[in-house]
Each structure stands twice: as structure tokens, then as C-alpha cells.
Design a protein around this motif. Structure first.
Motif, PDB file in Angstrom:
ATOM      1  N   THR A  83       0.834  -1.209   0.000  1.00  0.00           N
ATOM      2  CA  THR A  83       0.000   0.000   0.000  1.00  0.00           C
ATOM      3  C   THR A  83       0.868   1.257   0.000  1.00  0.00           C
ATOM      4  O   THR A  83       0.573   2.235  -0.706  1.00  0.00           O
ATOM      5  CB  THR A  83      -0.926  -0.019   1.230  1.00  0.00           C
ATOM      6  OG1 THR A  83      -1.646  -1.251   1.193  1.00  0.00           O
ATOM      7  CG2 THR A  83      -1.903   1.129   1.237  1.00  0.00           C
ATOM      8  N   ALA A  84       1.953   1.226   0.769  1.00  0.00           N
ATOM      9  CA  ALA A  84       2.826   2.404   0.863  1.00  0.00           C
ATOM     10  C   ALA A  84       3.452   2.736  -0.490  1.00  0.00           C
ATOM     11  O   ALA A  84       3.776   3.899  -0.772  1.00  0.00           O
ATOM     12  CB  ALA A  84       3.920   2.155   1.906  1.00  0.00           C
ATOM     13  N   PHE A 138       2.191   3.178  -3.211  1.00  0.00           N
ATOM     14  CA  PHE A 138       1.404   4.163  -3.963  1.00  0.00           C
ATOM     15  C   PHE A 138       1.728   5.592  -3.520  1.00  0.00           C
ATOM     16  O   PHE A 138       1.635   6.526  -4.297  1.00  0.00           O
ATOM     17  CB  PHE A 138      -0.094   3.862  -3.842  1.00  0.00           C
ATOM     18  CG  PHE A 138      -0.485   2.589  -4.551  1.00  0.00           C
ATOM     19  CD1 PHE A 138      -0.916   2.620  -5.863  1.00  0.00           C
ATOM     20  CD2 PHE A 138      -0.381   1.361  -3.910  1.00  0.00           C
ATOM     21  CE1 PHE A 138      -1.245   1.446  -6.535  1.00  0.00           C
ATOM     22  CE2 PHE A 138      -0.706   0.187  -4.568  1.00  0.00           C
ATOM     23  CZ  PHE A 138      -1.134   0.217  -5.874  1.00  0.00           C
ATOM     24  N   SER A 139       2.102   5.759  -2.240  1.00  0.00           N
ATOM     25  CA  SER A 139       2.491   7.095  -1.775  1.00  0.00           C
ATOM     26  C   SER A 139       3.893   7.439  -2.249  1.00  0.00           C
ATOM     27  O   SER A 139       4.241   8.613  -2.361  1.00  0.00           O
ATOM     28  CB  SER A 139       2.485   7.167  -0.236  1.00  0.00           C
ATOM     29  OG  SER A 139       1.425   6.453   0.278  1.00  0.00           O
ATOM     30  N   ASN A 140       4.691   6.409  -2.519  1.00  0.00           N
ATOM     31  CA  ASN A 140       6.091   6.655  -2.917  1.00  0.00           C
ATOM     32  C   ASN A 140       6.267   6.862  -4.417  1.00  0.00           C
ATOM     33  O   ASN A 140       7.381   7.081  -4.876  1.00  0.00           O
ATOM     34  CB  ASN A 140       6.971   5.454  -2.501  1.00  0.00           C
ATOM     35  CG  ASN A 140       6.913   5.207  -1.007  1.00  0.00           C
ATOM     36  OD1 ASN A 140       6.603   6.119  -0.245  1.00  0.00           O
ATOM     37  ND2 ASN A 140       7.193   3.982  -0.584  1.00  0.00           N
ATOM     38  N   ASP A 174       8.417  -0.449  -5.654  1.00  0.00           N
ATOM     39  CA  ASP A 174       7.277   0.470  -5.584  1.00  0.00           C
ATOM     40  C   ASP A 174       6.704   0.758  -6.976  1.00  0.00           C
ATOM     41  O   ASP A 174       5.480   0.762  -7.176  1.00  0.00           O
ATOM     42  CB  ASP A 174       7.696   1.782  -4.902  1.00  0.00           C
ATOM     43  CG  ASP A 174       7.975   1.580  -3.406  1.00  0.00           C
ATOM     44  OD1 ASP A 174       7.666   0.473  -2.911  1.00  0.00           O
ATOM     45  OD2 ASP A 174       8.484   2.509  -2.755  1.00  0.00           O
ATOM     46  N   ARG A 214       2.841  -0.156  -8.374  1.00  0.00           N
ATOM     47  CA  ARG A 214       1.926   0.811  -8.999  1.00  0.00           C
ATOM     48  C   ARG A 214       1.634   0.425 -10.442  1.00  0.00           C
ATOM     49  O   ARG A 214       0.490   0.495 -10.903  1.00  0.00           O
ATOM     50  CB  ARG A 214       2.505   2.236  -8.929  1.00  0.00           C
ATOM     51  CG  ARG A 214       1.598   3.238  -9.632  1.00  0.00           C
ATOM     52  CD  ARG A 214       2.069   4.664  -9.525  1.00  0.00           C
ATOM     53  NE  ARG A 214       1.661   5.338  -8.300  1.00  0.00           N
ATOM     54  CZ  ARG A 214       0.444   5.820  -8.067  1.00  0.00           C
ATOM     55  NH1 ARG A 214      -0.516   5.667  -8.959  1.00  0.00           N
ATOM     56  NH2 ARG A 214       0.168   6.434  -6.942  1.00  0.00           N
ATOM     57  N   ALA A 255      -5.631   2.540  -1.428  1.00  0.00           N
ATOM     58  CA  ALA A 255      -4.746   2.942  -2.534  1.00  0.00           C
ATOM     59  C   ALA A 255      -5.255   2.350  -3.847  1.00  0.00           C
ATOM     60  O   ALA A 255      -5.297   3.043  -4.882  1.00  0.00           O
ATOM     61  CB  ALA A 255      -3.322   2.470  -2.252  1.00  0.00           C
ATOM     62  N   GLN A 274      -8.389   4.168  -4.870  1.00  0.00           N
ATOM     63  CA  GLN A 274      -8.109   5.492  -5.459  1.00  0.00           C
ATOM     64  C   GLN A 274      -7.782   5.367  -6.945  1.00  0.00           C
ATOM     65  O   GLN A 274      -8.236   6.170  -7.768  1.00  0.00           O
ATOM     66  CB  GLN A 274      -6.941   6.156  -4.707  1.00  0.00           C
ATOM     67  CG  GLN A 274      -6.702   7.602  -5.116  1.00  0.00           C
ATOM     68  CD  GLN A 274      -7.888   8.510  -4.739  1.00  0.00           C
ATOM     69  OE1 GLN A 274      -8.236   8.603  -3.561  1.00  0.00           O
ATOM     70  NE2 GLN A 274      -8.502   9.151  -5.726  1.00  0.00           N
TER      71      GLN A 274
END
Ligand code: XUL
Length: 516
Positions: free
Chosen positions: A353-354, A356-358, A400, A404, A439, A442
Motif C-alpha cells: 500500500t505504501a 502508492f504514496s512513494n 514500488d 503501482r 490505494a 483510489q
């Protein structure tokens, strides 16, 4: 009487939900897992393992034993005499073959004996092929050739001839066991079989489930003579009538009244397939809402504003049990693909999940075709993803970006492959294992440019049965029922954050990979 019962005879279990339409509450739920509760059938996952040549069968007597265990449990959990409406659903495409004793037998079942024991002598084929069966490629080609082309079958039946669909399955039975076919007086789908047993009389096949047979014409919603002829001789007389999903199939048979305490004459609404039932149970029976189920494979379905078939032959058109039609499209590389990318880097789901923020939307141009096994939407016979982008990305060194890329491509592919449905979704209901991941949700909202909601509903197939039954026999509007029983989880709504063109470059690159 304000209770409605919904049943779900699915691949691995038989489940039930009882709702009270006056109080707007769920009164009871129960489920019987075939593998756990009926180990004597040697079907730990609901089907007989190790079938030859792609055959996947299940024992229809197991479904009956499970129904009896289920009703036994349900009877302890609530007063079945308060039920004023019944309906349900079955796993799609599976078929049950019955001889000429069937009609009389279900009319006069003795409550002293079991359903399985009494119905067993009626089977003209000991086991039932189910939707996981892939043994009928030759028959699919033969049917397409007889009708003229794959597109011809698709234009008529809403799907090209497909291995798991019932028509090709019937043709294979007719070819391999002509005597067995000759002795077959009636062929039911799982849904119409269960409904017939409950009614004590032959139930019709609803257009939602019937369209999964490659036999029903989606313009007339009646059996198609050319498809019948291409499949097996004298098939029409062996099939029940096809009917739209809003009609009554019959009233509960005496067997269930005396054995389980149902009220005399409880009305039963025609059963449908599990996906059409889920459409209702998710509150998406009218055009404008669509359902994306993120499971082992991802499934996309929606009520359709008009009847169109997929020109590429990958998607399906089924009857909508509340009227009109619905579409359905399966994507093989769903959760398993997401999991394979995660596992390649030894990540857990939080790290997934993280990612997607990276990473930025569009993934700096890193694009993946995330097919770890042959895909059916679109049809591609590959067994490893194709990557395009930076050197570290294509060498699987950028975890990452890989994560994505996988999800962006899955969702964009889903959007591209379902454009033929001509939908303009206002809301997407996300369900299935991965649906709770914000994520991923979204990305779905951004790609489809629609609000994403997660519902409190679990067991949407059985719930769909209860809602359909209640709207038919308890005088409550379906829209009111959907408003009460299909609510969004508070705080679960995700709105699109980007402009419609945000993914344009990814879409172009993906198109190149798809045609490489
Ligand atoms: C749909 C399909 C499955 C089955 C079993 O075409 O094959 O979804 O309905 O759930």
C-alpha cells in the motif's frame, strides 16, 4: 409475514440469509461448506479433483445434502414459518441431467427420506460439469463453425462459445455418452435445479443464468433454434422455459413444509445465476452503478442501458433479473497477479500500500502488462508480465514502481476492455478481498472518473435472492429494499483526485504492449 429467504448454491458452499423487511434487519444467516461438512463427497473445494482432460465436475446430490443441513441450521436460528418469500441463485453454467422419473419424484417427495436419496435415481448423468470445466474446446469450435463464426455466436447469445458455458458442455455429453443423452428428459442449471426441488415442480431458467449457456438469444430472450441445432439434437424439449427473473416459479413443496416448518404455499421467485443475483444484492440493479469485484480473478459487472454484445468476444451479456440486461467481464490476472508482484519483493500488504504514496500517478512512464498467466480479457497466451520503462524497473529492481504499474495497468485494462458496455458510471461499488485497500480504490476512482464506495453487504448473492423474493412477494419496492440493505460503509467513499487525461500516456504505452 415479513421475512424473505435468499439462498446461494455456490461452488464451495450453500448459504442462506433471512431478512425482515419490516424492521430492515438481517434475522439469520447460515452457510454449509461442502468440503468441511460433507467430506464423503471427496470434494474438498466443492468439485471432484483431478478430472481428466480439463473436466471439473461436482455431485448434485452434495448440493442437496448441503441444502438440508443448511435448512436444519436455519430452522434453529429463526422461525421459518414467518418466511413469506423465497428466491436464490446458483453458480453459473453448471448443469444437472435428469431422466423421466424426475418430474414425478419431486412432486411426491417423502419427508421421512432425504432429498439426495430420493433424487439420486433421477440422474441420467451421475455428476455435473461446473463453470471451472475447460474440457470442451473442440465443441466450442464445432458450435462456432455450425453458426458461421465466433462473432455469430456472440451476437446471438451475448458471448462467444466458451468452454465453461452449458451448451458446449451439453454437446460434449451428447457426443461422449449418446445413450446417457437419450435417457435425459430434462437439463437444469444449478439455479433452476435447486428452485425446482424447492417447488416440487420443474422451474423455468431465468434469463440471467440462461444467457450463460450459449443457447439463449439475447435479442428475443428465448432459446435460439440455430444454437440449439448446433449443440445437440432435440435439445429444446429437454430444457425448461426461459423466463425473465421477476416471475414466480411456484410454491414451496410439502416436503419442506413438514420437514422444516415453512408455511404452506410460500411463494418462490425464479432463481438466477450468482453474478446476476449479486448485481441485485449489491444494490446495482439499475444502470449508473457498476460493481468491481477484486478477487482471485477480478470481475466487472453492471446493469446495461441497452443490449450490446462485446465486439471483441471477451465479455458477456446476461439477462438482468430485475429487467433488461447486464454485462459481465472476467479478468484472470486479479489478486493472484497483485500477490505475485508483492511476493517478488518479499513485501507485506502494508508495504504494498505504501508503494502508492512513494510513486507518482503515471509511474514516471513505467508500464507493465501484469499477466502472470494466460488472460481472457483480452485473450493473450502469455505466462509472464511484459515491462517497459527505466532499466531498474524492467529488471524488477524497483518494487514500488512495479506495484503501482501492476495496479494501474489492471484498472486501465479493465476500463478499456469494458468500453463496449457503453456505461457512464456515477458510482462504482468495490467488493472482494482487495476492495478494502484505499490505494487500489483510489486508482479505480481516478481511472474511471467515478466515486468508489465499499458496501456493508457481505454475501451479496444470497442477499440478492432475498431482495428479489421480497420485491416480488412481499409488496416492497426493490429500490426501497436496496436503500435499506445495501448501504455504503461510513467513511469508505473515495472520490477521483485527478483529471480524466492523467493516465493518457500510460494508456498509449499499454496499448503498444498489448499489441507487441
Ligand atoms: C461467471 C462464472 C463464475 C461462476 C461461479 O461466468 O463462471 O463467476 O458464476 O461463481
Amino acid at each position: 409475514m415479513s421475512y424473505a429467504l435468499g439462498l446461494d448454491s455456490s461452488t464451495q458452499s450453500c448459504s442462506a440469509i433471512v431478512i425482515d423487511v419490516e424492521t430492515g434487519t438481517v434475522v439469520a444467516e447460515a452457510s454449509v461448506n461442502f468440503g468441511e461438512r460433507l467430506p464423503q463427497y471427496n470434494a474438498p473445494n466443492g468439485f471432484i479433483p483431478d478430472g481428466a482432460d480439463g473436466e471439473v465436475h461436482a455431485d448434485p446430490l452434495m448440493w442437496l445434502d448441503a441444502l438440508e443441513l443448511l435448512l436444519e441450521e436455519l430452522k434453529d436460528a429463526c422461525d421459518l414459518s414467518k418466511i413469506g418469500a423465497i428466491s436464490g441463485a446458483g453458480q453459473q453454467h453448471g448443469s444437472v441431467y435428469l431422466n423421466n422419473r424426475w418430474g414425478k419424484t419431486i412432486q411426491s417427495l417423502s419427508p421421512e427420506l432425504s432429498l439426495a436419496g430420493q433424487i439420486s435415481p433421477c440422474l441420467s448423468r451421475r455428476t455435473s460439469p461446473i463453470w471451472m470445466d475447460t474440457s470442451t474446446s473442440v465443441e466450442c469450435h464445432e458450435i462456432a463453425a455450425a453458426v458461421g463464426s465466433d462473432n455469430g455466436v456472440c451476437a446471438k447469445s451475448g458471448s462467444i462459445a466458451i468452454e465453461r458455458f452449458t451448451g458446449p458442455q451439453i454437446r460434449r455429453f451428447y457426443k461422449n455418452d449418446p445413450e446417457g443423452y437419450e435417457k435425459t428428459a430434462r437439463i437444469h442449471l444449478v439455479s433452476s435445479f435447486m428452485c425446482s426441488v424447492l417447488c416440487g415442480a420443474d422451474a423455468p431458467i431465468d434469463t440471467g443464468d440462461g444467457a450463460g449457456m450459449n443457447l439463449l438469444n439475447i435479442q428475443t430472450w428465448n432459446w435460439d433454434f440455430e444454437l440449439l441445432d448446433a449443440t445437440a439434437p432435440e435439445l429444446k424439449r429437454r430444457l425448461p422455459m426461459p423466463m425473465q427473473g421477476k416471475i414466480m416459479a411456484g410454491r414451496i413443496s410439502k416436503y419442506f413444509v413438514s420437514k422444516y416448518g415453512f408455511a404452506d404455499n410460500t411463494p418462490i421467485t425464479i432463481f438466477t445465476g450468482d453474478n446476476p443475483s449479486s448485481l441485485v444484492g449489491m444494490g446495482a440493479s439499475k444502470p449508473g452503478k457498476l460493481v468491481v469485484s477484486l478477487g482471485t480473478s477480478d470481475t466487472f459487472f453492471a446493469a446495461m442501458p441497452s443490449v450490446v454484445a462485446d465486439p471483441h468476444g471477451c465479455g458477456h451479456v446476461f439477462g438482468n433479473p430485475t429487467g433488461g440486461s447486464m454485462s459481465l467481464q472476467c479478468f484472470v490476472n486479479g489478486s493472484l497477479a497483485r500477490e505475485e508482484v508483492k511476493d517478488k519483493f518479499g513485501y507485506d500488504w502494508d508495504q504494498f500500500t505504501a508503494a502508492f504514496s512513494n510513486t507518482p500517478i503515471g509511474n514516471d512512464g513505467n508500464v507493465m502488462l501484469p499477466f502472470f498467466r494466460p488472460e481472457i480479457s483480452p485473450r493473450m497466451d502469455i505466462d509472464a508480465p511484459i515491462l517497459n520503462g527505466s532499466e531498474s524497473f524492467v529488471n524488477w529492481e524497483d518494487a514500488d514502481a512495479a506495484i503501482r504499474a501492476c495496479v494501474e495497468a489492471q484498472v486501465i485494462n479493465m476500463k478499456l476492455r469494458t468500453d463496449w458496455m457503453q456505461l457512464k458510471p456515477e458510482v462504482i461499488y468495490l467488493t472482494g478481498g482487495a476492495s478494502q485497500n484505499d490505494a487500489i480504490a483510489q486508482v479505480v476512482a481516478d481511472v474511471f472518473q467515478a466515486e468508489v464506495q465499499r458496501l456493508t453487504v457481505s454475501g451479496s448473492v444470497a442477499l440478492g435472492g432475498a431482495l428479489r423474493a421480497a420485491s416480488k412477494s412481499l409488496g416492497v419496492q426493490l429500490s426501497d429494499l436496496e436503500g435499506t440493505f445495501c448501504k455504503a460503509e461510513p467513511g469508505s467513499t473515495i472520490t477521483p483526485q485527478v483529471r480524466p487525461r492523467a493516465y493518457a500516456a500510460t494508456v498509449d504505452k499499454l496499448a503498444v504492449l498489448l499489441h507487441s
